[in-house]
Design an enzyme around this catalytic site. Structure first.
Site, PDB file in Angstrom:
ATOM      1  N   ASP A  19       0.857  -1.191   0.000  1.00 33.39           N
ATOM      2  CA  ASP A  19       0.000   0.000   0.000  1.00 33.39           C
ATOM      3  C   ASP A  19       0.891   1.238   0.000  1.00 33.39           C
ATOM      4  O   ASP A  19       1.068   1.903   1.027  1.00 33.39           O
ATOM      5  CB  ASP A  19      -0.920  -0.025   1.229  1.00 33.39           C
ATOM      6  CG  ASP A  19      -1.862  -1.220   1.196  1.00 33.39           C
ATOM      7  OD1 ASP A  19      -2.387  -1.540   0.109  1.00 33.39           O
ATOM      8  OD2 ASP A  19      -2.067  -1.853   2.242  1.00 33.39           O
ATOM      9  N   LYS A  40       0.312  -8.036  -2.725  1.00 33.95           N
ATOM     10  CA  LYS A  40      -1.047  -7.554  -2.989  1.00 33.95           C
ATOM     11  C   LYS A  40      -0.999  -6.114  -3.508  1.00 33.95           C
ATOM     12  O   LYS A  40      -0.366  -5.255  -2.909  1.00 33.95           O
ATOM     13  CB  LYS A  40      -1.887  -7.595  -1.709  1.00 33.95           C
ATOM     14  CG  LYS A  40      -3.323  -7.097  -1.920  1.00 33.95           C
ATOM     15  CD  LYS A  40      -4.181  -7.364  -0.701  1.00 33.95           C
ATOM     16  CE  LYS A  40      -4.243  -6.216   0.265  1.00 33.95           C
ATOM     17  NZ  LYS A  40      -5.094  -5.095  -0.157  1.00 33.95           N
ATOM     18  N   ASP A  67      -6.347  -6.542  -5.607  1.00 32.89           N
ATOM     19  CA  ASP A  67      -7.466  -6.352  -4.676  1.00 32.89           C
ATOM     20  C   ASP A  67      -8.231  -5.078  -5.033  1.00 32.89           C
ATOM     21  O   ASP A  67      -8.100  -4.060  -4.370  1.00 32.89           O
ATOM     22  CB  ASP A  67      -6.885  -6.280  -3.253  1.00 32.89           C
ATOM     23  CG  ASP A  67      -7.958  -6.199  -2.180  1.00 32.89           C
ATOM     24  OD1 ASP A  67      -9.106  -6.589  -2.458  1.00 32.89           O
ATOM     25  OD2 ASP A  67      -7.630  -5.749  -1.065  1.00 32.89           O
ATOM     26  N   LYS A  69     -11.644  -5.043  -5.418  1.00 25.53           N
ATOM     27  CA  LYS A  69     -12.991  -5.115  -4.806  1.00 25.53           C
ATOM     28  C   LYS A  69     -14.074  -4.599  -5.760  1.00 25.53           C
ATOM     29  O   LYS A  69     -14.782  -3.642  -5.462  1.00 25.53           O
ATOM     30  CB  LYS A  69     -13.019  -4.335  -3.490  1.00 25.53           C
ATOM     31  CG  LYS A  69     -12.058  -4.883  -2.437  1.00 25.53           C
ATOM     32  CD  LYS A  69     -12.246  -4.163  -1.101  1.00 25.53           C
ATOM     33  CE  LYS A  69     -11.382  -4.734  -0.001  1.00 25.53           C
ATOM     34  NZ  LYS A  69      -9.946  -4.490  -0.134  1.00 25.53           N
ATOM     35  N   ASP A  72     -20.314  -3.551  -9.244  1.00 24.22           N
ATOM     36  CA  ASP A  72     -21.038  -2.750 -10.240  1.00 24.22           C
ATOM     37  C   ASP A  72     -22.093  -3.658 -10.861  1.00 24.22           C
ATOM     38  O   ASP A  72     -22.285  -4.788 -10.392  1.00 24.22           O
ATOM     39  CB  ASP A  72     -20.043  -2.224 -11.295  1.00 24.22           C
ATOM     40  CG  ASP A  72     -20.509  -0.921 -11.943  1.00 24.22           C
ATOM     41  OD1 ASP A  72     -21.718  -0.792 -12.224  1.00 24.22           O
ATOM     42  OD2 ASP A  72     -19.668  -0.040 -12.186  1.00 24.22           O
ATOM     43  N   PRO A  74     -23.611  -6.407 -13.363  1.00 24.46           N
ATOM     44  CA  PRO A  74     -22.897  -7.584 -13.860  1.00 24.46           C
ATOM     45  C   PRO A  74     -22.138  -7.347 -15.168  1.00 24.46           C
ATOM     46  O   PRO A  74     -20.998  -7.795 -15.321  1.00 24.46           O
ATOM     47  CB  PRO A  74     -24.014  -8.627 -14.023  1.00 24.46           C
ATOM     48  CG  PRO A  74     -25.020  -8.244 -12.980  1.00 24.46           C
ATOM     49  CD  PRO A  74     -25.002  -6.735 -12.940  1.00 24.46           C
ATOM     50  N   THR A 131     -13.925  -5.311   7.275  1.00 25.72           N
ATOM     51  CA  THR A 131     -13.644  -5.344   8.717  1.00 25.72           C
ATOM     52  C   THR A 131     -13.788  -3.958   9.351  1.00 25.72           C
ATOM     53  O   THR A 131     -13.794  -3.832  10.560  1.00 25.72           O
ATOM     54  CB  THR A 131     -12.239  -5.910   8.993  1.00 25.72           C
ATOM     55  OG1 THR A 131     -11.311  -5.263   8.123  1.00 25.72           O
ATOM     56  CG2 THR A 131     -12.182  -7.401   8.757  1.00 25.72           C
ATOM     57  N   ARG A 222       1.862  -3.448   6.811  1.00 24.50           N
ATOM     58  CA  ARG A 222       2.843  -2.624   7.519  1.00 24.50           C
ATOM     59  C   ARG A 222       3.814  -3.378   8.432  1.00 24.50           C
ATOM     60  O   ARG A 222       4.982  -2.982   8.488  1.00 24.50           O
ATOM     61  CB  ARG A 222       2.101  -1.516   8.285  1.00 24.50           C
ATOM     62  CG  ARG A 222       1.543  -0.466   7.330  1.00 24.50           C
ATOM     63  CD  ARG A 222       0.462   0.354   7.932  1.00 24.50           C
ATOM     64  NE  ARG A 222      -0.765  -0.421   8.133  1.00 24.50           N
ATOM     65  CZ  ARG A 222      -1.873   0.061   8.651  1.00 24.50           C
ATOM     66  NH1 ARG A 222      -1.910   1.328   9.045  1.00 24.50           N
ATOM     67  NH2 ARG A 222      -2.940  -0.692   8.777  1.00 24.50           N
TER      68      ARG A 222
END
Ligand code: C5P
Length: 241
Positions: A19, A40, A67, A69, A72, A74, A131, A222
């Site tokens: 990230d 990732k 990733d 996510k 929208d 289909p 989460t 991290r």
């Protein structure tokens, strides 16, 4: 039940979240070369660099978990998945909340890419409840069910859509493993060694807890990427698993 995944060496079950920006991502990846198998790429890095970051990381020998996510209609998700698969990603995420038809469209998009470009089909996995949501957050968007029940419901939708697995908290891994069966991917972020800080993660768990609950893979950012000695940090996590 998770015996299938226990046969895979632990270092191949740790996904390092990059990230950060392009140059840092490549520097981190290079520093973990020969040790880590998976990295990732999330929205921050992908929207800054585009598909070339996937190609560059693949060029360094890593498997790439893209990733993004997707969520929208289909038709759009089918096209987006086809495009994302073309970049060479090995694993992709869609939101299970997008519904069974949308998840099936993602699987079709992946198949489109396989036949169009002659590449291997990546794993498509469904994000259950983020989460960052708790029960009150779910109520704000009209979901009265407790988050654990919502996760189980979405897990059943993932199974019906025929996806390859889910992303969930380590605390939900056991329930989802029971719903999805032994060969499904169960990928859990929010993982910390007992000795390290939790950063902004709310419900953290140790690598051994996550694997013990049935996670096939853990996502760690991290604690590895910001460590002074990244290889040592990675190895400590692998040892605990
Ligand atoms: O640095 P850290 O280990 O907290 O990074 C965790 C990674 O997992 C981040 O890339 C974050 O976006 C991702 N993630 C998460 N919780 C989810 C889904 C993904 O932390 N529910």
């Amino acid at each position: 039940m998770v015996d299938d995944f226990k046969k895979i060496p632990t270092n191949e079950r740790i996904i390092v979240a990059l990230d950060c920006d392009h140059d840092e991502a490549l520097a981190i990846a290079e520093s973990l070369s020969g040790l880590a198998t998976w990295v990732k790429v999330g929205m921050t890095l992908y929207y800054a660099c585009g598909p070339r970051i996937v190609e560059e990381l693949k060029g360094l020998g890593f498997k790439v978990f893209l990733d993004l996510k997707l969520f929208d209609i289909p038709h759009q998700v089918r096209g987006a998945t086809c495009s994302a698969v073309a970049s060479g990603a090995d694993m992709l995420t869609v939101h299970a909340s997008g519904g069974i038809e949308m998840m099936q469209a993602a699987m079709e998009g992946a198949s489109d890419a396989v036949s169009r470009y002659g590449i291997d089909k990546p794993s498509i996995i469904g994000v259950t409840v983020l989460t960052s949501f708790d029960d009150s957050g779910l109520r704000q968007i009209g979901i009265e069910r407790a988050s654990g029940e919502q996760v189980a419901l979405l897990g059943s939708c993932v199974a019906q859509a025929g996806l390859d697995g889910v992303v969930c908290s380590p605390h939900e891994a056991y329930a989802l493993r029971s719903i999805l069966g032994p060969s499904s991917l169960v990928v859990t972020p929010g993982v910390r060694l007992a000795s390290s800080t939790s950063d902004d993660q709310k419900r953290v768990a140790t690598p051994s807890f996550a694997f013990g609950q049935g996670a096939s893979h853990i996502v760690v950012g991290r604690p590895i990427t910001q460590a002074q000695d990244r290889r040592k940090a990675f190895e400590q996590i692998a040892q605990e698993g």
